[in-house]
Design a protein around this motif. Structure first.
Motif, mmCIF file in Angstrom:
data_model
loop_
_atom_site.group_PDB
_atom_site.id
_atom_site.type_symbol
_atom_site.label_atom_id
_atom_site.label_comp_id
_atom_site.label_asym_id
_atom_site.label_seq_id
_atom_site.Cartn_x
_atom_site.Cartn_y
_atom_site.Cartn_z
ATOM 1 N N GLY A 1 -12.310 6.042 -9.409
ATOM 2 C CA GLY A 1 -11.197 5.815 -8.510
ATOM 3 C C GLY A 1 -10.107 6.786 -9.129
ATOM 4 N N PHE A 2 -8.998 6.277 -8.666
ATOM 5 C CA PHE A 2 -7.645 7.069 -8.849
ATOM 6 C C PHE A 2 -6.980 6.127 -10.042
ATOM 7 C CE2 PHE A 2 -8.969 8.291 -4.514
ATOM 8 C CZ PHE A 2 -8.875 9.672 -4.657
ATOM 9 N N GLY A 3 -6.677 6.793 -11.111
ATOM 10 C CA GLY A 3 -5.997 6.077 -12.249
ATOM 11 C C GLY A 3 -4.601 6.025 -11.891
ATOM 12 N N THR A 4 -4.018 5.146 -12.557
ATOM 13 C CA THR A 4 -2.448 4.775 -12.197
ATOM 14 C C THR A 4 -1.855 6.394 -12.243
ATOM 15 O OG1 THR A 4 -2.448 3.002 -13.528
ATOM 16 C CG2 THR A 4 -0.329 3.621 -13.196
ATOM 17 N N HIS A 5 -0.832 6.343 -10.788
ATOM 18 C CA HIS A 5 -0.028 7.590 -10.940
ATOM 19 C C HIS A 5 0.995 7.031 -9.978
ATOM 20 C CE1 HIS A 5 -3.015 7.153 -7.418
ATOM 21 N NE2 HIS A 5 -2.305 7.794 -6.829
ATOM 22 N N PRO A 6 2.040 7.991 -9.855
ATOM 23 C CA PRO A 6 3.183 7.504 -9.120
ATOM 24 C C PRO A 6 3.357 8.245 -7.644
ATOM 25 C CG PRO A 6 3.760 9.428 -10.501
ATOM 26 C CD PRO A 6 2.431 9.115 -10.529
ATOM 27 N N HIS A 7 4.178 7.623 -7.021
ATOM 28 C CA HIS A 7 4.474 8.024 -5.562
ATOM 29 C C HIS A 7 5.943 7.493 -5.406
ATOM 30 C CE1 HIS A 7 0.634 9.553 -3.791
ATOM 31 N NE2 HIS A 7 0.150 8.173 -4.359
ATOM 32 N N ASP A 8 6.901 8.404 -4.509
ATOM 33 C CA ASP A 8 8.042 8.160 -3.790
ATOM 34 C C ASP A 8 8.204 8.472 -2.582
ATOM 35 O OD1 ASP A 8 9.541 10.337 -3.968
ATOM 36 O OD2 ASP A 8 9.084 10.527 -6.177
ATOM 37 N N ASN A 9 9.001 7.950 -1.857
ATOM 38 C CA ASN A 9 9.473 8.204 -0.350
ATOM 39 C C ASN A 9 8.281 8.561 0.330
ATOM 40 O OD1 ASN A 9 12.400 7.607 -0.817
ATOM 41 N ND2 ASN A 9 12.246 9.365 -2.266
ATOM 42 N N TRP B 1 -5.545 -7.112 -9.817
ATOM 43 C CA TRP B 1 -6.317 -6.293 -8.741
ATOM 44 C C TRP B 1 -6.339 -7.216 -7.382
ATOM 45 C CZ3 TRP B 1 -7.189 -1.347 -9.617
ATOM 46 C CH2 TRP B 1 -7.132 -0.706 -10.792
ATOM 47 N N GLN B 2 -6.211 -6.376 -6.298
ATOM 48 C CA GLN B 2 -6.419 -6.880 -4.882
ATOM 49 C C GLN B 2 -7.740 -6.047 -4.113
ATOM 50 O OE1 GLN B 2 -1.769 -6.251 -4.706
ATOM 51 N NE2 GLN B 2 -2.229 -7.722 -3.280
ATOM 52 N N SER B 3 -8.379 -6.619 -3.794
ATOM 53 C CA SER B 3 -9.611 -6.324 -2.907
ATOM 54 C C SER B 3 -8.813 -5.912 -1.678
ATOM 55 C CB SER B 3 -10.714 -6.934 -2.983
ATOM 56 O OG SER B 3 -10.944 -7.211 -4.319
ATOM 57 N N VAL B 4 -9.527 -4.947 -0.878
ATOM 58 C CA VAL B 4 -9.299 -4.471 0.362
ATOM 59 C C VAL B 4 -10.529 -3.929 0.770
ATOM 60 C CG1 VAL B 4 -7.966 -2.972 1.976
ATOM 61 C CG2 VAL B 4 -6.933 -3.447 -0.308
ATOM 62 N N VAL B 5 -11.238 -4.415 2.026
ATOM 63 C CA VAL B 5 -12.562 -4.306 2.639
ATOM 64 C C VAL B 5 -12.568 -3.852 3.794
ATOM 65 C CG1 VAL B 5 -13.303 -5.807 0.825
ATOM 66 C CG2 VAL B 5 -12.761 -6.735 3.321
ATOM 67 N N PRO B 6 -13.558 -3.295 4.582
ATOM 68 C CA PRO B 6 -13.661 -2.702 5.907
ATOM 69 C C PRO B 6 -12.985 -3.971 6.737
ATOM 70 C CG PRO B 6 -15.650 -1.936 4.647
ATOM 71 C CD PRO B 6 -14.762 -2.828 3.552
ATOM 72 N N GLY B 7 -12.561 -3.511 7.734
ATOM 73 C CA GLY B 7 -11.873 -4.615 8.683
ATOM 74 C C GLY B 7 -10.352 -4.930 8.199
ATOM 75 N N GLU B 8 -10.125 -4.586 7.013
ATOM 76 C CA GLU B 8 -8.331 -4.864 6.503
ATOM 77 C C GLU B 8 -7.967 -3.556 6.568
ATOM 78 O OE1 GLU B 8 -7.763 -8.147 3.422
ATOM 79 O OE2 GLU B 8 -9.616 -6.923 2.738
ATOM 80 N N VAL B 9 -6.692 -3.167 6.623
ATOM 81 C CA VAL B 9 -5.583 -2.155 6.435
ATOM 82 C C VAL B 9 -4.691 -2.546 5.339
ATOM 83 C CG1 VAL B 9 -4.298 -0.558 7.663
ATOM 84 C CG2 VAL B 9 -6.216 -1.523 8.983
ATOM 85 N N GLN B 10 -4.295 -1.400 4.611
ATOM 86 C CA GLN B 10 -3.309 -1.619 3.604
ATOM 87 C C GLN B 10 -2.246 -0.616 3.788
ATOM 88 O OE1 GLN B 10 -3.572 0.779 -0.190
ATOM 89 N NE2 GLN B 10 -4.278 -1.080 -0.992
ATOM 90 N N VAL B 11 -1.054 -1.125 3.755
ATOM 91 C CA VAL B 11 0.172 -0.348 3.735
ATOM 92 C C VAL B 11 0.949 -0.180 2.241
ATOM 93 C CG1 VAL B 11 0.295 -0.269 6.210
ATOM 94 C CG2 VAL B 11 1.572 -1.870 4.984
ATOM 95 N N MET B 12 1.738 0.777 1.961
ATOM 96 C CA MET B 12 2.617 0.642 1.003
ATOM 97 C C MET B 12 3.629 1.703 1.176
ATOM 98 S SD MET B 12 1.310 1.255 -2.935
ATOM 99 C CE MET B 12 0.790 2.976 -2.606
ATOM 100 N N SER B 13 4.806 1.254 1.181
ATOM 101 C CA SER B 13 5.968 1.864 1.293
ATOM 102 C C SER B 13 6.449 2.427 -0.203
ATOM 103 C CB SER B 13 7.118 1.253 1.929
ATOM 104 O OG SER B 13 6.814 0.893 3.360
ATOM 105 N N ALA B 14 6.422 3.706 -0.933
ATOM 106 C CA ALA B 14 6.514 3.883 -1.923
ATOM 107 C C ALA B 14 8.297 4.008 -2.302
ATOM 108 C CB ALA B 14 6.034 5.296 -2.279
ATOM 109 N N GLY B 15 8.941 4.451 -1.394
ATOM 110 C CA GLY B 15 10.260 4.246 -1.574
ATOM 111 C C GLY B 15 11.019 4.883 -2.950
#
Length: 240
Positions: free
Chosen positions: A54-62, A84-98
Motif C-alpha cells: 500500500g501507500f506509506g505515510t504521506h501528506p495532503h492538503d487542500n 487502523w480503520q478498515s474500509v470494505v466494499p459497500g463503504e465509502v471513505q471521505v477525507m478533507s485534507a484542509g
C-alpha cells in the motif's frame, strides 16, 4: 449537450508491481494535457493493490479525497486517528485534507488483492480543519435507482457523506433493458459517468466496463442499460 468520451484503454497506466494503477486524469508520472481535470474533478484512479502492500505515510492538503473500495479490505490510518480503520466494499471513505494531514492506505489482506477507486475533488474552501468519515451504503438501495453517496457539507442532505465542494457522487445498478434519466443540479455543473461494469448507451455512445463520459451544458440525459450494469456519477461545478 457537450460530451467527452474517455475509453477504458485510453487511461494512463502504471505498473509498480505491487500497484496496478489506471489514471483517468493526469497523475504522478502520467501527464496528458487534454486530461488534467473535468471541472472540479481532479483525479479518478482505478487501483489494484497487492496483498499487504500500500501507500506509506504521506501528506495532503487542500483536497477532498474520496475512496470507494470495490473488493478486498482497505486499512486506513491518519494523523487524526492512531488506530487502523478498515474500509470494505459497500463503504465509502471521505477525507478533507484542509490545512494538512498525513495518512497511510494499505491492503489489509494477506492473500487477496484490493481494488478501489480514489477520487480527488478540488475544494471550494481552503485551509479548513481536516476531517475524516466513512459510511456503509447498502447495495439494495441502488438497484435501478440513484444512491447518493457524497454531497456538499453546506447542504442538508441526510444520509450522505460530506465534502467541501458543491459536488454529488452517486451510484446506480441497472438491470439489462432499464433506462434512467439523470438530472443535473444546475447549468454550471457537469457529470463524469464511469461504467464500473456492464454496457450502457448514453447519447448514442456505448460505454462498456471502465469506459467514461463527461457530460455538461445540459439539464438532463438518459442512460439505457444494454446489459446488467453499474455506474458511478461524479457531478461537479465546471468552473471553480
Amino acid at each position: 449537450m457537450k460530451t467527452i468520451v474517455h475509453k477504458a484503454d485510453s487511461r494512463g497506466f502504471a505498473n509498480h508491481g505491487w500497484l496496478q494503477a489506471n489514471h483517468s486524469f493526469s497523475f504522478a508520472g502520467y501527464y496528458n494535457p487534454e486530461k488534467v481535470h473535468f471541472g472540479a474533478l481532479r483525479v479518478l484512479n482505478d487501483d489494484v493493490i497487492a496483498p499487504k502492500m500500500g501507500f506509506g505515510t504521506h501528506p495532503h492538503d487542500n483536497m477532498e479525497i474520496i475512496t470507494i473500495p470495490l473488493k478486498g479490505v482497505l486499512k486506513h490510518r491518519d494523523s487524526m486517528h492512531n488506530a487502523w480503520q478498515s474500509v470494505v466494499p459497500g463503504e465509502v471513505q471521505v477525507m478533507s485534507a484542509g490545512t494538512g494531514l498525513q495518512h497511510s492506505e494499505i491492503n489489509g489482506s494477506n492473500d487477496e488483492h484490493l481494488g478501489l477507486f480514489q477520487i480527488w475533488i478540488i475544494p471550494n474552501k481552503q485551509q479548513v480543519a481536516p476531517r475524516y468519515d466513512q459510511k456503509v451504503f447498502e447495495e439494495s438501495e441502488r438497484k435501478n435507482k440513484l444512491q447518493t453517496l457524497v454531497t456538499s457539507i453546506d447542504e442538508n442532505h441526510e444520509g450522505s457523506l460530506k465534502i467541501h465542494q458543491d459536488a454529488i457522487i452517486s451510484r446506480i445498478d441497472l438491470d439489462k433493458g432499464k433506462a434512467f434519466q439523470y438530472q443535473l443540479k444546475s447549468a454550471q455543473h457537469g457529470v463524469y459517468v464511469m461504467t464500473i461494469y456492464g454496457a450502457v448507451n448514453l447519447s448514442d455512445n456505448v460505454l462498456e466496463t471502465r469506459d467514461a463520459i463527461g457530460v455538461s451544458e445540459t439539464d438532463s440525459f438518459e442512460i439505457h442499460a444494454e446489459e446488467d450494469s453499474s455506474l458511478l456519477f461524479i457531478e461537479v461545478p465546471m468552473e471553480f
